[in-house]
Design a protein around this motif. Structure first.
Motif, PDB file in Angstrom:
ATOM      1  N   HIS A   1      -2.234  -9.364 -14.155  1.00  0.00           N
ATOM      2  CA  HIS A   1      -1.861  -7.951 -14.069  1.00  0.00           C
ATOM      3  C   HIS A   1      -2.386  -7.372 -12.761  1.00  0.00           C
ATOM      4  N   LEU A   2      -1.759  -6.274 -12.344  1.00  0.00           N
ATOM      5  CA  LEU A   2      -2.092  -5.654 -11.074  1.00  0.00           C
ATOM      6  C   LEU A   2      -2.284  -4.151 -11.265  1.00  0.00           C
ATOM      7  N   LEU A   3      -3.404  -3.632 -10.785  1.00  0.00           N
ATOM      8  CA  LEU A   3      -3.611  -2.188 -10.690  1.00  0.00           C
ATOM      9  C   LEU A   3      -3.724  -1.872  -9.212  1.00  0.00           C
ATOM     10  N   THR A   4      -2.794  -1.096  -8.699  1.00  0.00           N
ATOM     11  CA  THR A   4      -2.699  -0.906  -7.256  1.00  0.00           C
ATOM     12  C   THR A   4      -2.633   0.561  -6.892  1.00  0.00           C
ATOM     13  N   LEU A   5      -3.099   0.863  -5.692  1.00  0.00           N
ATOM     14  CA  LEU A   5      -2.952   2.197  -5.138  1.00  0.00           C
ATOM     15  C   LEU A   5      -1.644   2.276  -4.356  1.00  0.00           C
ATOM     16  N   ALA A   6      -1.128   3.486  -4.226  1.00  0.00           N
ATOM     17  CA  ALA A   6       0.016   3.774  -3.364  1.00  0.00           C
ATOM     18  C   ALA A   6      -0.156   5.208  -2.898  1.00  0.00           C
ATOM     19  N   GLY A   7       0.402   5.533  -1.731  1.00  0.00           N
ATOM     20  CA  GLY A   7       0.183   6.873  -1.212  1.00  0.00           C
ATOM     21  C   GLY A   7       1.400   7.453  -0.535  1.00  0.00           C
ATOM     22  N   ALA A   8       1.503   8.771  -0.543  1.00  0.00           N
ATOM     23  CA  ALA A   8       2.597   9.438   0.150  1.00  0.00           C
ATOM     24  C   ALA A   8       2.545   9.147   1.644  1.00  0.00           C
ATOM     25  N   VAL A   9       1.350   8.931   2.188  1.00  0.00           N
ATOM     26  CA  VAL A   9       1.222   8.662   3.614  1.00  0.00           C
ATOM     27  C   VAL A   9       1.867   7.335   3.999  1.00  0.00           C
ATOM     28  N   SER A  10       1.978   6.428   3.056  1.00  0.00           N
ATOM     29  CA  SER A  10       2.497   5.083   3.336  1.00  0.00           C
ATOM     30  C   SER A  10       3.571   4.707   2.332  1.00  0.00           C
ATOM     31  N   LEU A  11       4.327   5.680   1.852  1.00  0.00           N
ATOM     32  CA  LEU A  11       5.277   5.475   0.757  1.00  0.00           C
ATOM     33  C   LEU A  11       6.222   4.300   1.024  1.00  0.00           C
ATOM     34  N   GLY A  12       6.890   4.310   2.173  1.00  0.00           N
ATOM     35  CA  GLY A  12       7.847   3.245   2.467  1.00  0.00           C
ATOM     36  C   GLY A  12       7.193   1.883   2.550  1.00  0.00           C
ATOM     37  N   GLU A  13       6.055   1.801   3.241  1.00  0.00           N
ATOM     38  CA  GLU A  13       5.342   0.534   3.351  1.00  0.00           C
ATOM     39  C   GLU A  13       4.901   0.034   1.983  1.00  0.00           C
ATOM     40  N   ASP A  14       4.367   0.924   1.161  1.00  0.00           N
ATOM     41  CA  ASP A  14       3.836   0.513  -0.137  1.00  0.00           C
ATOM     42  C   ASP A  14       4.948   0.023  -1.055  1.00  0.00           C
ATOM     43  N   ALA A  15       6.068   0.739  -1.076  1.00  0.00           N
ATOM     44  CA  ALA A  15       7.181   0.337  -1.938  1.00  0.00           C
ATOM     45  C   ALA A  15       7.702  -1.043  -1.535  1.00  0.00           C
ATOM     46  N   GLU A  16       7.861  -1.255  -0.243  1.00  0.00           N
ATOM     47  CA  GLU A  16       8.363  -2.550   0.235  1.00  0.00           C
ATOM     48  C   GLU A  16       7.365  -3.664  -0.061  1.00  0.00           C
TER      49      GLU A  16
ATOM     50  N   LEU B   1       6.470  -1.850  -9.472  1.00  0.00           N
ATOM     51  CA  LEU B   1       5.603  -1.222 -10.467  1.00  0.00           C
ATOM     52  C   LEU B   1       6.328  -1.043 -11.797  1.00  0.00           C
ATOM     53  N   ASP B   2       5.549  -1.080 -12.880  1.00  0.00           N
ATOM     54  CA  ASP B   2       6.090  -0.855 -14.220  1.00  0.00           C
ATOM     55  C   ASP B   2       5.663   0.482 -14.802  1.00  0.00           C
ATOM     56  N   ALA B   3       4.559   1.037 -14.308  1.00  0.00           N
ATOM     57  CA  ALA B   3       4.040   2.292 -14.853  1.00  0.00           C
ATOM     58  C   ALA B   3       3.095   2.903 -13.830  1.00  0.00           C
ATOM     59  N   VAL B   4       2.776   4.197 -14.029  1.00  0.00           N
ATOM     60  CA  VAL B   4       1.804   4.857 -13.166  1.00  0.00           C
ATOM     61  C   VAL B   4       0.778   5.581 -14.032  1.00  0.00           C
TER      62      VAL B   4
ATOM     63  N   ALA C   1       2.400  -4.366 -13.637  1.00  0.00           N
ATOM     64  CA  ALA C   1       1.705  -3.705 -12.532  1.00  0.00           C
ATOM     65  C   ALA C   1       1.716  -2.195 -12.750  1.00  0.00           C
ATOM     66  N   VAL C   2       0.560  -1.580 -12.561  1.00  0.00           N
ATOM     67  CA  VAL C   2       0.398  -0.137 -12.710  1.00  0.00           C
ATOM     68  C   VAL C   2      -0.053   0.437 -11.373  1.00  0.00           C
ATOM     69  N   GLY C   3       0.516   1.581 -10.992  1.00  0.00           N
ATOM     70  CA  GLY C   3       0.159   2.226  -9.736  1.00  0.00           C
ATOM     71  C   GLY C   3      -0.566   3.541  -9.959  1.00  0.00           C
ATOM     72  N   ILE C   4      -1.376   3.925  -8.993  1.00  0.00           N
ATOM     73  CA  ILE C   4      -2.057   5.219  -8.965  1.00  0.00           C
ATOM     74  C   ILE C   4      -1.836   5.812  -7.581  1.00  0.00           C
ATOM     75  N   GLY C   5      -1.412   7.074  -7.515  1.00  0.00           N
ATOM     76  CA  GLY C   5      -1.228   7.686  -6.202  1.00  0.00           C
ATOM     77  C   GLY C   5      -0.646   9.073  -6.267  1.00  0.00           C
ATOM     78  N   ASP C   6      -0.825   9.815  -5.177  1.00  0.00           N
ATOM     79  CA  ASP C   6      -0.378  11.204  -5.138  1.00  0.00           C
ATOM     80  C   ASP C   6       1.134  11.341  -5.210  1.00  0.00           C
ATOM     81  N   LEU C   7       1.871  10.371  -4.709  1.00  0.00           N
ATOM     82  CA  LEU C   7       3.328  10.472  -4.687  1.00  0.00           C
ATOM     83  C   LEU C   7       3.946  10.418  -6.077  1.00  0.00           C
ATOM     84  N   PHE C   8       3.162  10.044  -7.104  1.00  0.00           N
ATOM     85  CA  PHE C   8       3.677   9.976  -8.473  1.00  0.00           C
ATOM     86  C   PHE C   8       3.389  11.246  -9.280  1.00  0.00           C
ATOM     87  N   LEU C   9       2.733  12.239  -8.687  1.00  0.00           N
ATOM     88  CA  LEU C   9       2.283  13.382  -9.467  1.00  0.00           C
ATOM     89  C   LEU C   9       3.399  14.355  -9.828  1.00  0.00           C
TER      90      LEU C   9
END
Length: 468
Positions: free
Chosen positions: A75-90, A126-129, A105-113
């Motif tokens: 399993h994966l718990l990962t960060l993602a951010g609005a500052v790097s949205l395109g890079e993180d998604a890819e 990702l499967d969930a945030v 995989a679960v993500g945490i980040g401001d872009l999901f709020l």
């Protein structure tokens, strides 16, 4: 036992993705990500946990994928951010294709709020945030339980606003012990990040925190973590609460216990000027605090009121004076370019910052962050592009263009503020005289070079924009 990897993904720049804050590090600093750190103890109850901070290690996407593939996590718990949205998604999509052992995989980040289910559509990896990283939702999700409380691709309920009290297993600080971590205001190493509350009870409309709710961590639970950090040889702390002291009785009890136990930690914390009476500041100092951060934001009281900051420039001045009297260093943050800002009010704020004269100042441009009233206002009034979801919270580049202040002019004023504040001879001398430790000297060197580089970039952009 199944395995979970805690991941801070790689990036083209030195990204900070932490506690729903995502930005490019202004002077190259990076500290252990609070979200992953707090989840490490929770997940370690039921899983084998490892961590990879690809930003701290300077890994390329290819090298990061190779490292993850070698560990074969379940399993994966990962960060993602609005500052790097395109890079993180890819990257996360590539990672899931390259490492088939990752079942969820679960993500945490401001872009999901703002709209997590919709945001997930951009993240095939990702499967969930998760929102509340002090709760055990990710572990429940990885275990296949239905009561995880996460937002999922199918909609999911998401987390309710936080409230009450919480306790967590002691975080696995050993997983986040990189020598590359540094924070510009800590004075000794090694240092650690600690959280004593989650969210914020205040309602500043430019901030994402009001939407999270607020809850306090049990004092004995915090002390259990401090005991471990003391045994590990930790010397300085960064209390990463959004408002340290928001729950005054618990904070008082914690500080008094730190004094009784004679930990000897130095520490940094962020609070509000309307909490900074002399009694509280004296208790902070006795417990080991050497640096207090606070939001000054603007010299315009009307602007402060309109964005529910509920402080005044006079109150900021009084708090700074009390800190100076007690020998506490201060870090003041300012926001330029909010709707309603004019050239005159921005210049008044720059002049106010110099009169206030905190030891450090951070000048930022207003950013219409996900899930904030400011974003709704900016979209309603046509000040921001609804399709632009990639933004840097550090506010180095303008994300808003208002009727009274163009984006380019807001950037020029922000650059002017930094130059005028830091390049004064008295400020330079004061920073040199404030050096007490080797860490201070290293921070001064790095941050001084960062200020000079930032000033040079700002001048270049201004001259390029004016055609000179």
């Amino acid at each position: 036992m199944e395995t979970v990897l805690l991941l801070n993904p790689p990036g083209k720049k030195r990204y900070i993705r932490d506690y729903f804050c995502s930005k490019v590090s202004k002077s190259g600093y990076l500290y252990p990500p609070t979200d992953l750190l707090l989840q490490s103890g929770l997940l370690a109850r039921d899983f084998r946990v490892s961590a990879l901070d690809a930003v701290a290690e300077g890994l390329s996407p290819e090298a990061a994928i190779e490292r993850v593939a070698a560990s074969r996590p379940d399993h994966l718990l990962t960060l993602a951010g609005a500052v790097s949205l395109g890079e993180d998604a890819e990257f996360l999509a590539r990672l899931r294709r390259a490492v088939p052992s990752i079942r969820s995989a679960v993500g945490i980040g401001d872009l999901f709020l703002e709209n997590p289910a919709a945001a997930l559509e951009r993240f095939a990896g990702l499967d969930a945030v998760a929102v509340d990283f002090t709760a055990d939702g990710p572990g429940r999700f990885f275990a296949g339980r239905d009561d995880h409380g996460l937002a999922t691709r199918g909609g999911g309920p998401g987390a309710a606003p936080a409230r009450g009290e919480f306790s967590i297993p002691v975080p696995r600080h050993d997983l986040f012990a990189s020598p590359r971590y540094r924070y510009p205001f800590v004075r000794r190493r090694p240092f650690a990040v600690v959280l004593t509350n989650f969210g914020c009870p205040y309602r500043c409309s430019f901030c994402v925190m009001p939407g999270l709710g607020f809850k306090s961590r049990a004092v004995e639970n915090v002390l259990e973590e401090l005991d471990l950090l003391k045994a590990r040889g930790c010397r300085d702390l960064y209390f990463n609460d959004q408002t340290f002291g928001a729950d005054r009785p618990r904070t008082r009890a914690l500080l008094e216990a730190m004094i009784r136990r004679k930990y000897g930690f130095g520490f940094v914390c962020f609070t509000r000027v309307d909490l900074m009476n002399r009694e509280f500041l004296l208790l902070l100092r006795r417990a080991g605090c050497h640096t207090v951060m606070f939001g000054a934001e603007s010299a315009d009281d009307a602007l402060l009121e309109s964005y529910s900051k509920n402080i005044t420039a006079g109150g900021v001045m009084a708090a700074r004076a009390a800190c100076r009297e007690l020998g506490l260093r201060t870090v003041a943050t300012f926001i330029l370019g909010l709707p309603g800002e004019t050239e005159e009010s921005a210049l008044a704020t720059i002049a106010f910052a110099k009169r206030l004269d905190p030891d450090f100042a951070s000048f930022n441009l207003a950013v219409p962050r996900m899930g904030t009233p400011l974003r709704r206002e900016a979209l309603d009034r046509g000040y921001a592009d609804p399709e632009n979801r990639e933004m840097d919270q550090s506010g180095s580049r303008a994300s808003l263009a208002t009727e009274s202040l163009a984006a380019e002019r807001a950037e020029a004023l922000r650059n002017r503020a930094s130059r005028e504040f830091y390049l004064r001879p008295g400020k330079i001398l004061g920073r040199l005289l404030d050096v007490r430790t080797t860490v201070d000297a290293l921070n001064l060197t790095r941050d001084g070079l960062g200020v000079m580089a930032d000033a040079a970039r700002g001048l270049w952009r201004e001259r390029k924009g004016s055609g000179r």
